[in-house]
Design an enzyme around this catalytic site. Sequence first.
Site, PDB file in Angstrom:
ATOM      1  N   LYS A  67       0.823  -1.215   0.000  1.00  0.00           N
ATOM      2  CA  LYS A  67       0.000   0.000   0.000  1.00  0.00           C
ATOM      3  C   LYS A  67       0.855   1.261   0.000  1.00  0.00           C
ATOM      4  O   LYS A  67       0.417   2.318  -0.452  1.00  0.00           O
ATOM      5  CB  LYS A  67      -0.926   0.029   1.217  1.00  0.00           C
ATOM      6  N   ARG A 159      -6.957  -1.082  17.773  1.00  0.00           N
ATOM      7  CA  ARG A 159      -7.484  -0.712  16.467  1.00  0.00           C
ATOM      8  C   ARG A 159      -8.457  -1.821  16.067  1.00  0.00           C
ATOM      9  O   ARG A 159      -9.483  -1.987  16.709  1.00  0.00           O
ATOM     10  CB  ARG A 159      -6.354  -0.506  15.445  1.00  0.00           C
TER      11      ARG A 159
END
Length: 385
Positions: A67, A159
């Site tokens: 990414k 998270r």
Amino acid sequence: MNSGQCRLSGFYFSKSYAIIKHINSETDEGELMYPRVECNRKKLLQNIEIVARMMHADHKIMCAVVKGFCADDGLMKILEESECDWLASSRIEDLAKLQTHKTRFLIRLSQPCEIQDVIAGSEVSFESECKTILLLQEEAKKQNKTHGVMLAIDMGDLREGIFYKNLAEIDETAAMVLRSPNLKLLGVGTNLGCFGGVITDQDNMQGLIDVAAHIEKKFSVKLPYISGMSTAAMEMIENKTMPLQVNHGRFGEAWLLGFDSVDNRRLTYLHDDAFLFKAQIIEIKDKPSQPIGTIGGNAFGQHVEFKDHGIMKRALLAFGTQDVEYEYLIPSDDNIEFIGASSDHTIINLHGSDNYEVGDVLTFKLKYHALLHLYTSKYVKKSIV
């Protein structure tokens, strides 16, 4: 300076010196265009191979996270040649376009709106929600595919994932995958460091191992993978203190930039300049160091205070915060000081130096945040050297 040369940080290079391969990186006349990110193919491949071999030495899977450069086609060709085992991204758009023989791993939890693309464009995904798992099963059946699920476990970074102490929820979610004929429970994984800054250590790795063992015992299954490693785990990998049961890792920053942000340390056995950012000076002027007039907010509504340093030799660079935030750039010239930026311009203090002129190109090493932004900006040229 003749028309065939440009000056870079005080040295002259022929503009034909570097072999550049990328669409829209040059004008029709062959002149390099800026701002640009240059990737050194040889250094990047060496970084990948070093991390992959460290993993393979302990029979672990090396998953390269792509990414950071938006799965750029040219860079993906380098990865295809490398010894990395899997390819990963948090964006299904990155994975879906890949023509690869390697396993594609979606490392952000699937959005319900993208389930069709997840099944079509990846072989494995991180999941933590029963509703999403049902949707994956329905779509995998439609596409006549088997899709792998890595159960996301939150080991304290807070998270994504099921909190590791919530065993009942872990059991429910694992059972949902195991009851789905078109899904396969491949293992458990966790993310550390990216949000809460939690450092990978023996305690949280053993906790993840314990969760895997709990699932295996309760459901009489064998989980092939425990995915707990990332760049934040490099110190344990170096010291060979990572438990053998943790056999899968997703790495980005380490092999891309030779750095570990969680531990704030340079990985000296890896190149930290496989990627360089280059920007051109478009103005040099002597000006006061403080704005003159009644002061309000700037273009972003921020109220910035400037110290009075007298008259300053200031240069403008042709990039701004729309492209990258300068705080994540490291100048190759230590005498250069960032003053500030607007959306399209970055201002630097040359400290009175006469070594630079308009048209000169400045070079910067990158932090991970900078790499992400630069590859996302369509205004920044990308090339492989």
